[in-house]
Design a protein around this motif. Structure first.
Motif, PDB file in Angstrom:
ATOM      1  N   LEU A 183       0.820  -1.209   0.000  1.00 19.92           N
ATOM      2  CA  LEU A 183       0.000   0.000   0.000  1.00 19.92           C
ATOM      3  C   LEU A 183       0.851   1.254   0.000  1.00 19.92           C
ATOM      4  N   MET A 184       1.940   1.252   0.770  1.00 21.47           N
ATOM      5  CA  MET A 184       2.814   2.421   0.809  1.00 21.47           C
ATOM      6  C   MET A 184       3.541   2.605  -0.521  1.00 21.47           C
ATOM      7  N   GLU A 185       3.909   1.504  -1.156  1.00 16.04           N
ATOM      8  CA  GLU A 185       4.509   1.594  -2.480  1.00 16.04           C
ATOM      9  C   GLU A 185       3.505   2.133  -3.491  1.00 16.04           C
ATOM     10  N   LYS A 186       2.250   1.749  -3.300  1.00 20.92           N
ATOM     11  CA  LYS A 186       1.189   2.236  -4.183  1.00 20.92           C
ATOM     12  C   LYS A 186       1.082   3.762  -4.099  1.00 20.92           C
ATOM     13  N   ALA A 187       1.215   4.298  -2.874  1.00 23.86           N
ATOM     14  CA  ALA A 187       1.154   5.750  -2.691  1.00 23.86           C
ATOM     15  C   ALA A 187       2.309   6.443  -3.404  1.00 23.86           C
ATOM     16  N   LEU A 188       3.476   5.792  -3.430  1.00 21.00           N
ATOM     17  CA  LEU A 188       4.636   6.370  -4.105  1.00 21.00           C
ATOM     18  C   LEU A 188       4.462   6.393  -5.617  1.00 21.00           C
TER      19      LEU A 188
ATOM     20  N   GLY B 118      -2.700  -6.316  14.405  1.00 19.67           N
ATOM     21  CA  GLY B 118      -1.926  -5.989  13.221  1.00 19.67           C
ATOM     22  C   GLY B 118      -2.265  -6.825  12.012  1.00 19.67           C
ATOM     23  N   GLU B 119      -3.491  -7.379  11.965  1.00 16.85           N
ATOM     24  CA  GLU B 119      -3.856  -8.299  10.886  1.00 16.85           C
ATOM     25  C   GLU B 119      -4.713  -7.662   9.805  1.00 16.85           C
ATOM     26  N   VAL B 120      -5.176  -6.422  10.017  1.00 12.52           N
ATOM     27  CA  VAL B 120      -5.924  -5.705   8.984  1.00 12.52           C
ATOM     28  C   VAL B 120      -5.407  -4.274   8.916  1.00 12.52           C
ATOM     29  N   ALA B 121      -5.671  -3.629   7.782  1.00 13.20           N
ATOM     30  CA  ALA B 121      -5.241  -2.243   7.607  1.00 13.20           C
ATOM     31  C   ALA B 121      -6.299  -1.253   8.071  1.00 13.20           C
ATOM     32  N   ALA B 122      -7.563  -1.708   8.139  1.00 18.53           N
ATOM     33  CA  ALA B 122      -8.650  -0.823   8.537  1.00 18.53           C
ATOM     34  C   ALA B 122      -9.803  -1.668   9.051  1.00 18.53           C
TER      35      ALA B 122
ATOM     36  N   TRP C 246     -14.798   4.270  11.539  1.00 20.76           N
ATOM     37  CA  TRP C 246     -13.824   3.765  10.576  1.00 20.76           C
ATOM     38  C   TRP C 246     -12.447   4.027  11.161  1.00 20.76           C
ATOM     39  N   GLN C 247     -11.751   2.941  11.474  1.00 19.74           N
ATOM     40  CA  GLN C 247     -10.408   3.068  12.011  1.00 19.74           C
ATOM     41  C   GLN C 247      -9.416   2.538  10.992  1.00 19.74           C
ATOM     42  N   VAL C 248      -8.371   3.301  10.750  1.00 18.45           N
ATOM     43  CA  VAL C 248      -7.395   2.939   9.732  1.00 18.45           C
ATOM     44  C   VAL C 248      -5.992   3.143  10.289  1.00 18.45           C
ATOM     45  N   SER C 249      -5.111   2.204   9.988  1.00 18.71           N
ATOM     46  CA  SER C 249      -3.735   2.295  10.451  1.00 18.71           C
ATOM     47  C   SER C 249      -3.066   3.545   9.895  1.00 18.71           C
ATOM     48  N   ARG C 250      -2.342   4.265  10.748  1.00 25.65           N
ATOM     49  CA  ARG C 250      -1.659   5.479  10.294  1.00 25.65           C
ATOM     50  C   ARG C 250      -0.575   5.162   9.271  1.00 25.65           C
ATOM     51  N   LEU C 251      -0.052   3.923   9.304  1.00 28.58           N
ATOM     52  CA  LEU C 251       0.972   3.538   8.330  1.00 28.58           C
ATOM     53  C   LEU C 251       0.432   3.577   6.903  1.00 28.58           C
TER      54      LEU C 251
ATOM     55  N   ARG D 284      -6.420   6.980   1.566  1.00 22.77           N
ATOM     56  CA  ARG D 284      -7.187   8.218   1.763  1.00 22.77           C
ATOM     57  C   ARG D 284      -8.448   8.250   0.899  1.00 22.77           C
ATOM     58  N   LEU D 285      -8.339   7.906  -0.383  1.00 23.94           N
ATOM     59  CA  LEU D 285      -9.503   7.957  -1.266  1.00 23.94           C
ATOM     60  C   LEU D 285     -10.533   6.909  -0.883  1.00 23.94           C
ATOM     61  N   LEU D 286     -10.067   5.721  -0.494  1.00 22.67           N
ATOM     62  CA  LEU D 286     -10.998   4.691  -0.037  1.00 22.67           C
ATOM     63  C   LEU D 286     -11.706   5.145   1.237  1.00 22.67           C
ATOM     64  N   SER D 287     -10.958   5.717   2.163  1.00 21.57           N
ATOM     65  CA  SER D 287     -11.566   6.203   3.410  1.00 21.57           C
ATOM     66  C   SER D 287     -12.626   7.258   3.119  1.00 21.57           C
ATOM     67  N   ARG D 288     -12.346   8.101   2.151  1.00 18.54           N
ATOM     68  CA  ARG D 288     -13.317   9.140   1.786  1.00 18.54           C
ATOM     69  C   ARG D 288     -14.613   8.502   1.276  1.00 18.54           C
TER      70      ARG D 288
END
Length: 291
Positions: free
Chosen positions: A73-78, A133-137, A263-268, A274-278
């Protein structure tokens, strides 16, 4: 640093439940997947996959697989602004069954760049997947943010205790008295589901022990209530047409229960999500009660 091929093999085995299916997904042989898992386990010094039918991840294996997904996911943001890749990013989310059955799927459908892995759990327990630590949100009933997460209020899901008119005539002719509630069959999603018990305790003015059918289906709750199998807490959005048609009635008039959701999402991974959360927050705020 871990070998990406080994991590991909681990994620594929846990996701598909078998070495053969993982090999087909990755386009390699089954022996190559086995070798990669073995090498990774030797590197980290612990078992990562429980061999069986199906294969499942150990605690360490699931956490490492989730970490791998977070890195993706972080690579996706890059990659933002670069030519888009056709590869979809796996994303694990914990969600309660009633949100999944009502408002969440349209939000997810707006994002075809993910492969969603939806973990269904009670809203009072879905945050545990974040803690592990098993899900991102997660869609959860806990307002306070889990450590390392951001929490966003979504609104409240409104429930009504519902039953068929015939059921009420047979089991509760004098209404939901404490005695009637302890005799009349109710429904429960699973052992974690406390909605029926919490509502009944409020109505009865004391703790009541409910006889319960176990039925792990949001839509099944509505159908079973219409058929007179038992009474249950049904979301307004799932049962409104039956209430308006008279095939369902409220067990106690004008006694809804509102369950706040967050809706809780990992800060990592908050930025790449962000767009999915929106989308999640927009659809939730259209479907849920806002106070």
């Amino acid at each position: 640093m871990h070998d990406y091929n080994q991590l991909e093999a681990l994620c594929a085995v846990i996701r598909t439940g078998s070495f053969d299916a993982a090999a087909a997904q990755l386009g390699v042989t089954q022996s190559a997947v086995s070798q990669r898992i073995k090498q990774l386990e030797e590197r980290v010094g612990t078992v990562l996959v429980k061999r069986g039918q199906p294969c499942t991840g150990t605690n360490a294996g699931r956490q490492l697989a989730t970490h791998t997904d977070q890195v993706r996911l972080m690579e996706k943001a890059l990659e933002f602004g670069l030519p888009s890749s056709e590869t979809r990013t796996p994303l694990r989310i914990a969600v309660n069954a009633d949100s999944l059955a009502t408002w969440l799927l349209p939000a997810l459908a707006e994002h075809d760049d993910y492969l969603f892995d939806l973990i269904v759990d009670d809203q009072d327990h879905s945050a545990d997947w974040l803690r592990a630590g098993e899900v991102a949100a997660a869609v959860t009933g806990h307002p306070g943010p889990v450590q390392g997460c951001d929490s966003h209020a979504l609104g409240a899901m409104r429930y009504f205790a519902t039953a068929s008119p015939d059921y009420m005539a047979r089991h509760m002719p004098d209404g939901p008295t404490a005695e009637a509630l302890e005799r009349a069959p109710a429904m429960t999603f699973n052992d974690k589901d406390r909605l029926q018990s919490d509502w009944a305790n409020i109505i009865a003015g004391r703790t009541v022990i409910l006889p319960k059918h176990r039925l792990a289906s949001s839509h099944g709750f509505v159908v079973a209530a219409c058929l007179g199998l038992g009474w249950g807490m049904n979301p307004d959005s799932l049962s409104r047409s039956q209430l308006d048609a008279g095939t369902l009635v409220e067990v106690a008039p004008n006694a809804p229960m509102d369950v706040p959701l967050f809706w809780q999402v990992s800060r990592l991974t908050a930025e790449p999500l962000r767009l999915l959360s929106r989308s999640v927050m927009r659809h939730a705020r259209q479907a849920l009660i806002q106070t």
